[in-house]
Design a protein around this motif. Sequence first.
Motif, PDB file in Angstrom:
ATOM      1  N   UNK A   1      70.794  55.084  48.551  1.00 44.47           N
ATOM      2  CA  UNK A   1      69.746  55.141  47.538  1.00 44.47           C
ATOM      3  C   UNK A   1      70.455  55.207  46.191  1.00 44.47           C
ATOM      4  N   UNK A   2      69.965  54.467  45.212  1.00 42.87           N
ATOM      5  CA  UNK A   2      70.607  54.401  43.898  1.00 42.87           C
ATOM      6  C   UNK A   2      69.676  55.039  42.881  1.00 42.87           C
ATOM      7  N   UNK A   3      70.147  56.103  42.256  1.00 44.35           N
ATOM      8  CA  UNK A   3      69.344  56.881  41.313  1.00 44.35           C
ATOM      9  C   UNK A   3      70.039  56.826  39.964  1.00 44.35           C
ATOM     10  N   UNK A   4      69.382  56.181  38.983  1.00 46.39           N
ATOM     11  CA  UNK A   4      70.036  55.843  37.724  1.00 46.39           C
ATOM     12  C   UNK A   4      69.439  56.630  36.570  1.00 46.39           C
ATOM     13  N   UNK A   5      70.313  57.319  35.821  1.00 47.77           N
ATOM     14  CA  UNK A   5      69.892  58.001  34.597  1.00 47.77           C
ATOM     15  C   UNK A   5      69.800  56.955  33.497  1.00 47.77           C
ATOM     16  N   UNK A   6      68.639  56.860  32.864  1.00 41.77           N
ATOM     17  CA  UNK A   6      68.413  55.762  31.915  1.00 41.77           C
ATOM     18  C   UNK A   6      68.016  56.269  30.538  1.00 41.77           C
ATOM     19  N   UNK A   7      68.585  57.388  30.121  1.00 42.03           N
ATOM     20  CA  UNK A   7      68.416  57.877  28.757  1.00 42.03           C
ATOM     21  C   UNK A   7      66.970  58.075  28.357  1.00 42.03           C
ATOM     22  N   UNK A   8      66.611  57.506  27.207  1.00 41.27           N
ATOM     23  CA  UNK A   8      65.256  57.662  26.686  1.00 41.27           C
ATOM     24  C   UNK A   8      64.214  57.002  27.574  1.00 41.27           C
ATOM     25  N   UNK A   9      64.651  56.146  28.498  1.00 38.46           N
ATOM     26  CA  UNK A   9      63.723  55.509  29.437  1.00 38.46           C
ATOM     27  C   UNK A   9      63.489  56.351  30.691  1.00 38.46           C
ATOM     28  N   UNK A  10      64.106  57.514  30.773  1.00 38.75           N
ATOM     29  CA  UNK A  10      63.903  58.368  31.934  1.00 38.75           C
ATOM     30  C   UNK A  10      64.897  58.062  33.039  1.00 38.75           C
ATOM     31  N   UNK A  11      64.393  57.686  34.199  1.00 37.73           N
ATOM     32  CA  UNK A  11      65.260  57.413  35.347  1.00 37.73           C
ATOM     33  C   UNK A  11      64.619  56.370  36.241  1.00 37.73           C
ATOM     34  N   UNK A  12      65.477  55.702  36.993  1.00 37.02           N
ATOM     35  CA  UNK A  12      65.048  54.658  37.934  1.00 37.02           C
ATOM     36  C   UNK A  12      65.737  54.908  39.263  1.00 37.02           C
ATOM     37  N   UNK A  13      64.998  54.715  40.348  1.00 40.88           N
ATOM     38  CA  UNK A  13      65.595  54.830  41.674  1.00 40.88           C
ATOM     39  C   UNK A  13      65.267  53.596  42.498  1.00 40.88           C
ATOM     40  N   UNK A  14      66.258  53.148  43.247  1.00 38.28           N
ATOM     41  CA  UNK A  14      66.079  52.063  44.215  1.00 38.28           C
ATOM     42  C   UNK A  14      66.381  52.626  45.597  1.00 38.28           C
ATOM     43  N   UNK A  15      65.426  52.504  46.505  1.00 36.65           N
ATOM     44  CA  UNK A  15      65.644  52.961  47.872  1.00 36.65           C
ATOM     45  C   UNK A  15      64.823  52.100  48.825  1.00 36.65           C
ATOM     46  N   UNK A  16      65.507  51.535  49.809  1.00 35.75           N
ATOM     47  CA  UNK A  16      64.863  50.710  50.842  1.00 35.75           C
ATOM     48  C   UNK A  16      64.037  49.581  50.228  1.00 35.75           C
ATOM     49  N   UNK A  17      64.544  48.992  49.150  1.00 39.73           N
ATOM     50  CA  UNK A  17      63.882  47.855  48.531  1.00 39.73           C
ATOM     51  C   UNK A  17      62.794  48.199  47.542  1.00 39.73           C
ATOM     52  N   UNK A  18      62.487  49.467  47.371  1.00 44.26           N
ATOM     53  CA  UNK A  18      61.422  49.882  46.456  1.00 44.26           C
ATOM     54  C   UNK A  18      62.020  50.525  45.207  1.00 44.26           C
ATOM     55  N   UNK A  19      61.450  50.203  44.041  1.00 43.25           N
ATOM     56  CA  UNK A  19      61.891  50.768  42.771  1.00 43.25           C
ATOM     57  C   UNK A  19      60.882  51.813  42.308  1.00 43.25           C
ATOM     58  N   UNK A  20      61.382  52.985  41.933  1.00 40.80           N
ATOM     59  CA  UNK A  20      60.545  54.066  41.428  1.00 40.80           C
ATOM     60  C   UNK A  20      61.077  54.480  40.071  1.00 40.80           C
ATOM     61  N   UNK A  21      60.184  54.741  39.130  1.00 40.86           N
ATOM     62  CA  UNK A  21      60.593  55.169  37.795  1.00 40.86           C
ATOM     63  C   UNK A  21      59.962  56.509  37.447  1.00 40.86           C
ATOM     64  N   UNK A  22      60.628  57.257  36.608  1.00 40.89           N
ATOM     65  CA  UNK A  22      60.086  58.487  36.044  1.00 40.89           C
ATOM     66  C   UNK A  22      60.362  58.480  34.550  1.00 40.89           C
ATOM     67  N   UNK A  23      59.390  58.852  33.726  1.00 39.93           N
ATOM     68  CA  UNK A  23      59.590  58.815  32.273  1.00 39.93           C
ATOM     69  C   UNK A  23      60.471  59.960  31.801  1.00 39.93           C
ATOM     70  N   UNK A  24      60.990  59.800  30.591  1.00 33.92           N
ATOM     71  CA  UNK A  24      61.786  60.852  29.979  1.00 33.92           C
ATOM     72  C   UNK A  24      60.907  62.039  29.608  1.00 33.92           C
ATOM     73  N   UNK A  25      61.520  63.193  29.482  1.00 38.90           N
ATOM     74  CA  UNK A  25      60.840  64.398  29.013  1.00 38.90           C
ATOM     75  C   UNK A  25      61.260  64.620  27.562  1.00 38.90           C
ATOM     76  N   UNK A  26      60.327  64.618  26.618  1.00 37.96           N
ATOM     77  CA  UNK A  26      60.725  64.743  25.207  1.00 37.96           C
ATOM     78  C   UNK A  26      61.226  66.146  24.873  1.00 37.96           C
TER      79      UNK A  26
END
Length: 304
Positions: A222-247
């Motif tokens: 599973x690939x979990x990427x810290x994406x700064x002001x864009x929050x974070x992105x995860x790829x697992x089993x072909x599915x992409x999940x995003x979470x927004x940043x916390x201000x």
Amino acid sequence: MAAEFDLLVVGDANPDVVLAGAPRELEYGQRERLVAGGDLVLGGSAAITACGAARLGLRTAFAGRVGADAAGRFVLGELAGRGVDVSHCVTDPRPTAMTVVLADGTDRAILTSPGCLPYLTAADVPRGLARHVHVSSYFLQPGLAAGLPALLGELRAAGVTTSLDTNDDPDGRWDGLAAVLAETDVFLPNADEARAVAARLSGVRGERLEAAAARLGALGPAVVVKDGANGALAWESGLVTRAPAVPVEPVDTVGAGDSFNAGFLAARLRGMSLRECLDVAVTCGSLSTRAAGGTAAQPTWKEL
């Protein structure tokens, strides 16, 4: 028999001298410049991750190398004072690693003397100690890197889950990761690192972050990427999940990615969903920036 610890963190630990408001251009010739602030704090990606995990309630141990010097005693005292077991840390005759962080707002330059870090090996890592093993700073520890695929494979065969945060490669080559990622359950790069590793493996540069994460995930983790002001992105089993940043209004961003790692692992070891794990991770990373250094503002689970 149940594991003694929830999490074993393997990797780097050192004092950080953090100078806030550092100039972008340094003057040599013995010129002295004043900066806005300075702190001596616990540093090292593995050490900060371990402290964050312990703060979130995980039974956490640390395995690494420090010198038999004042810096090493500082590191071990800081870890133990934050509830991290250090009984498996090796004391090395070489000096403890040291880092100077020159911080300018949310950006920073990092200067590290590696000391004994390159001499950590897979033989220093205790087996059967924890139900999850996380490895930090792959490129600062070539002795460990050489044996890491076999070590992670051995751990997984014993039912232990694994994760990796390479952090930056000072040489910019990003070599040797295909075999490691094949034995890694969760890979935790930031966006630049994810693109760099994917480009090294494929020769394709300039990919969108989702495509780079998918390329890395095809190797197994599973690939979990810290994406700064864009929050974070995860790829697992072909599915992409995003979470927004916390201000937040950051005081110091040093160690925010390591606190993110701690939050993600704490949530995953609690059995939470991928999106919940991302939300916890982003929140932990953001809240950690409220004070100088990587550990002073790490949240508790109740605070989350």
